[in-house]
Scaffold this active site. Structure first.
Site, mmCIF file in Angstrom:
data_model
loop_
_atom_site.group_PDB
_atom_site.id
_atom_site.type_symbol
_atom_site.label_atom_id
_atom_site.label_comp_id
_atom_site.label_asym_id
_atom_site.label_seq_id
_atom_site.Cartn_x
_atom_site.Cartn_y
_atom_site.Cartn_z
ATOM 1 C CB SER A 119 38.731 42.943 24.386
ATOM 2 O OG SER A 119 39.811 41.926 24.790
ATOM 3 C CG HIS A 140 34.993 40.024 27.650
ATOM 4 N ND1 HIS A 140 34.672 41.341 27.894
ATOM 5 C CD2 HIS A 140 36.197 40.016 27.322
ATOM 6 C CE1 HIS A 140 35.758 42.255 27.769
ATOM 7 N NE2 HIS A 140 36.938 41.139 27.682
ATOM 8 C CD GLU A 152 31.230 42.718 29.202
ATOM 9 O OE1 GLU A 152 30.814 43.876 29.455
ATOM 10 O OE2 GLU A 152 32.170 42.558 28.410
ATOM 11 C CG ASN A 190 36.937 45.916 27.447
ATOM 12 O OD1 ASN A 190 37.387 46.176 28.726
ATOM 13 N ND2 ASN A 190 37.137 44.848 26.800
HETATM 14 N N1 3HC Z 1 46.583 34.413 40.481
HETATM 15 C C1 3HC Z 1 46.375 34.433 41.664
HETATM 16 N N2 3HC Z 1 46.326 35.322 42.632
HETATM 17 C C2 3HC Z 1 46.658 36.399 42.177
HETATM 18 C C3 3HC Z 1 46.981 36.631 40.898
HETATM 19 C C4 3HC Z 1 46.793 35.641 39.825
HETATM 20 N N3 3HC Z 1 47.160 35.785 38.484
HETATM 21 N N4 3HC Z 1 47.230 38.044 40.689
HETATM 22 C C5 3HC Z 1 47.168 38.532 41.893
HETATM 23 N N5 3HC Z 1 46.952 37.559 42.852
HETATM 24 C C6 3HC Z 1 46.498 37.563 44.316
HETATM 25 C C7 3HC Z 1 47.885 37.856 45.023
HETATM 26 O O1 3HC Z 1 48.440 37.046 45.424
HETATM 27 C C8 3HC Z 1 47.242 38.975 46.250
HETATM 28 O O2 3HC Z 1 46.866 37.987 47.222
HETATM 29 P P1 3HC Z 1 46.115 38.423 48.750
HETATM 30 O O3 3HC Z 1 45.339 39.529 48.539
HETATM 31 O O4 3HC Z 1 45.730 37.380 49.292
HETATM 32 O O5 3HC Z 1 47.471 38.965 49.282
HETATM 33 C C9 3HC Z 1 46.011 39.541 45.400
HETATM 34 O O6 3HC Z 1 45.766 38.920 44.354
HETATM 35 C C10 3HC Z 1 46.441 41.072 45.334
HETATM 36 O O7 3HC Z 1 47.281 40.914 44.336
HETATM 37 P P2 3HC Z 1 48.498 42.010 44.549
HETATM 38 O O8 3HC Z 1 48.932 42.464 46.002
HETATM 39 O O9 3HC Z 1 49.791 41.496 43.517
HETATM 40 O O10 3HC Z 1 48.061 43.495 43.728
HETATM 41 P P3 3HC Z 1 46.683 43.990 43.831
HETATM 42 O O11 3HC Z 1 46.400 44.340 45.020
HETATM 43 O O12 3HC Z 1 46.787 45.211 42.740
HETATM 44 O O13 3HC Z 1 45.576 43.150 43.395
HETATM 45 C C11 3HC Z 1 44.397 42.936 41.456
HETATM 46 C C12 3HC Z 1 45.885 42.600 42.130
HETATM 47 C C13 3HC Z 1 43.292 42.195 42.011
HETATM 48 C C14 3HC Z 1 44.589 42.237 39.920
HETATM 49 C C15 3HC Z 1 43.977 44.617 41.482
HETATM 50 O O14 3HC Z 1 45.054 45.227 41.078
HETATM 51 C C16 3HC Z 1 42.884 44.883 40.473
HETATM 52 O O15 3HC Z 1 41.784 44.431 41.012
HETATM 53 N N6 3HC Z 1 43.102 45.297 39.511
HETATM 54 C C17 3HC Z 1 42.034 45.527 38.491
HETATM 55 C C18 3HC Z 1 41.832 44.548 37.650
HETATM 56 C C19 3HC Z 1 40.969 44.863 36.366
HETATM 57 O O16 3HC Z 1 40.246 45.899 36.414
HETATM 58 N N7 3HC Z 1 40.924 44.097 35.438
HETATM 59 C C20 3HC Z 1 39.755 44.007 34.265
HETATM 60 C C21 3HC Z 1 40.844 44.730 32.981
HETATM 61 S S1 3HC Z 1 39.746 44.787 31.720
HETATM 62 C C22 3HC Z 1 39.806 43.192 31.094
HETATM 63 O O17 3HC Z 1 40.396 42.364 31.450
HETATM 64 C C23 3HC Z 1 39.041 43.177 29.830
HETATM 65 C C24 3HC Z 1 39.938 43.065 28.716
HETATM 66 O O18 3HC Z 1 39.094 42.722 27.432
HETATM 67 C C25 3HC Z 1 40.688 44.106 28.363
#
Ligand code: 3HC
Length: 283
Positions: A119, A140, A152, A190
């Protein structure tokens, strides 16, 4: 070189997500971790995620079974000798990643490319530990890997164009969108995202607003899918803290000071969803 077999070291949140995406894209995947228990947890994560995709009719049972059949798990690094690309996806610790990358290099095919899903740790620093730093690329992924389209592609000072190009090509085959990034602490996403999350912890610690209101504010006022504190729980408070600590150390700038509340929650073992409790509690 067309990569047909992908090696992954680390069956945690990121490693299992990468394994799932690669297996769905038709690659053979070999996941290595230190214990069978860790590998079993990783496979359970993949099954759970595939089940969610099937429940939403985004995947049929045959494709799900075929993907699972393409994933092999092992505690033996030698198995990685079959892979054209090996991705290190271990915990965010410099010493651990250096140790793992050296172990990978010892068993990798001479033409294999090595990647790190770090990260925030410098790809140049990680590459310097290898006999051939030109074969190491930062790759990444974002959490949750099955849903987040970005990868990335980070070039350290010594990263070769051929290795970076092959990783970019594979990223496209995985159905993801690559961006090219020069090595720098936190890369692009990040560098912006994690200080924002850290600021949300300061707001919480100062009592400016309750956690739910901070998150609602950023969801409804900045169109973020989930608020910054919920996002910290998703990526892991330990990951957020380690990225802030890298910024603080590498830039030598006090604006990257980690919020003491974040540090205290990590010290208490409240790492987010993966431990059942972070800012919020999870069943
Ligand atoms: N696998 C498969 N499907 C998944 C899943 C997974 N792990 N997690 C969630 N889903 C699906 C759900 O089944 C749901 O499907 P639908 O839209 O068809 O009903 C959909 O995704 C939405 O899930 P939820 O209703 O449970 O929850 P959300 O509406 O909050 O969506 C999310 C989940 C897409 C993860 C959304 O919350 C999101 O985009 N969050 C931001 C994520 C983000 O910014 N990530 C980057 C983090 S930083 C990083 O990773 C870098 C590191 O180095 C720190």
């Amino acid at each position: 070189m067309q990569i047909e077999t992908l090696g992954i070291v680390g069956a945690g949140t990121m490693g299992s997500g990468i394994a799932q995406v690669a297996a769905l894209a038709g690659l053979r995947v070999i996941v290595v971790d230190v214990s069978d228990a860790a590998l079993d947890r990783g496979l359970a994560t993949v099954r759970g995620s595939l089940d969610r995709l099937m429940a939403k009719d985004k995947l049929d049972a045959a494709a799900c079974d075929a993907a699972l059949a393409r994933i092999e798990t092992s505690t033996d690094y030698q198995r990685l000798g079959a892979a054209g690309l090996i991705i290190e996806a271990a915990t965010e610790s410099l010493d651990l990643k250096l140790r793992i990358l050296k172990q990978i290099e010892a068993v990798a095919r001479p033409d294999a490319i090595l990647a790190s899903n770090t990260s925030s740790i410098s790809i140049t620093t990680l590459g310097a530990a290898l006999a051939d730093p030109s074969r190491l690329v930062g790759m990444h992924f974002f959490n949750p890997v099955p849903l987040m389209p970005l990868v990335e592609i980070i070039r350290g000072l010594e990263t070769g164009s051929a290795a970076a190009g092959a990783v970019r090509e594979l990223t496209l085959r995985l159905g993801k969108s690559p961006i090219s990034v020069r090595n720098s602490p936190g890369f692009v996403v990040n560098r912006i995202l994690v200080p924002m999350i850290n600021e949300a912890f300061f707001l919480l610690a100062e009592g400016v607003a309750p956690a739910e209101d901070i998150d609602t504010g950023m969801r409804l006022g900045a169109n973020q899918p989930i608020g910054p504190l919920a996002l910290a729980d998703l990526v892991g408070l330990d990951v957020v803290l380690s990225v802030m600590d890298v910024f603080y150390k590498d830039f030598g700038d006090s604006k990257y000071r980690a919020c003491p509340l974040l540090r205290e929650l990590v010290a208490a073992g409240r790492l987010g969803r993966k431990t059942g409790r972070g800012v919020y509690s999870y069943d």
